[in-house]
Design an enzyme around this catalytic site. Structure first.
Site, PDB file in Angstrom:
ATOM      1  CE  LYS A 110       3.942   1.513  -1.450  1.00  0.00           C
ATOM      2  NZ  LYS A 110       2.760   0.890  -2.068  1.00  0.00           N
ATOM      3  CE  LYS A 148       0.167   2.431   0.419  1.00  0.00           C
ATOM      4  NZ  LYS A 148      -0.854   1.639  -0.321  1.00  0.00           N
TER       5      LYS A 148
END
Length: 321
Positions: free
Chosen positions: A247, A194
């Protein structure tokens, strides 16, 4: 006479193109994120994410039914609490909207897979994803709280928990507490790679999770780094993750491909709020063909290696497929 190979022969009709298509995007690849809030009979459009709503748990059930009927197999539940404090205690309160919504959805639509986002940022008064000591996020002190949140979601009925906080060791902490508490069948979808991204802007309005000071660069990944993503994924797999995630998606498809080539676990991507909002803004200006662009983008994510695509486009995309 030499043979001339003409690739165009396999493009001359939709039937032939469909027959030889290498990558197939279907409704079963998608997960729909939803945002739940306290109260009843609440459905309020999120200005930063047009077409998406803040929903009370009863309205979340209605959306869950619609999602399942559309062929989408899962929802990812985020929540805005009634109260916030320094440690984010509302995140594990069984009367908070996420826990109430999970229970209500599983009762109403038991076949729908309910995934819960596990983090503290929506629940802390300072907006960071962990406990703060001396103006810094205390990684190790945060781990028991993250695990406690995941356990509360499992107790509410979640099928899968998705830790998004990016604390080192949180997958192991969650797996240990879930197993010790009799929830060994609850799977973990880890936000493994992330990145500290500018693409999250609209989400922070949707989830009321903007940090009150500083930023998240000390615990989310540097967008310039690729090898580090592989290390993060490897750590999460060693700690017990069942699914790993990259992400954001769109600017990180090279990372998606590298993770897919390196590891055998199912791979999710998150088509995040900024990616969605840009499409909506361009469509509102008449600058793009929204259905074609959305399907092309989601197909690109799957072609890059994603097995699961979390996207705010999900309900529209299944109509356009």
């Amino acid at each position: 006479m030499s043979m001339i190979y003409r690739p165009r022969r396999l493009r001359v009709s939709e039937g032939i193109r469909s027959l030889v298509r290498e990558t197939r995007l279907t409704a079963s690849d998608l997960v729909y994120p939803i945002f739940v809030v306290p109260g009843t009979n609440i459905k309020k459009e999120i200005a930063a994410l047009p077409g998406n709503f803040h929903l009370s748990p009863d309205k979340a059930v209605e959306l869950a039914r619609e999602t399942y009927a559309a062929g989408i197999p899962a929802v990812l539940v985020f929540g805005l609490p009634e109260y916030k404090d320094e440690c984010g205690s509302s995140a594990w309160d069984m009367k908070s909207p996420v826990q109430l919504a999970i229970a209500a959805i599983k009762q109403a639509v038991p076949e729908l897979v309910v995934i819960s986002d596990v983090c503290l940022c929506e629940y802390t008064s300072h907006g960071h994803c962990g406990l703060i000591h001396d103006q810094k996020v205390d990684n190790d002190a945060t781990l028991p709280l993250i695990a406690k949140v995941a356990l509360s979601h499992a107790q509410a009925g979640a099928d899968m928990v998705a830790p998004s906080d990016m604390m080192d060791g949180r997958v192991a902490a969650i797996r240990s507490l879930l197993d010790d508490s009799g929830y060994s069948d609850i799977s973990i979808m880890a936000y493994s790679a992330k990145y500290a991204s500018a693409y999250y802007g609209p989400f922070r309005e949707a989830a009321d999770s903007t940090p009150q000071f500083g930023d998240r660069k000390s615990y989310q990944m540097d967008p310039a780094n690729a090898r580090e993503a592989l290390k993060e994924v490897a750590f999460d797999i060693e700690e017990g993750a069942d699914i790993v995630m990259v992400k954001p998606a769109l600017a990180y498809l090279d990372i998606v491909r590298q993770v897919k080539d390196e590891f055998m676990l199912p791979l999710a991507v998150y088509n995040v709020s900024g990616e969605y909002a840009m499409v909506k803004a361009a469509a509102a200006q008449g600058l793009i063909d929204e259905p074609r662009l959305v399907i092309e983008t989601l197909t690109g994510m799957k072609r890059a290696g994603a097995d699961i695509i979390i996207t705010y486009h999900a309900l529209d995309a299944v109509k356009w497929l």
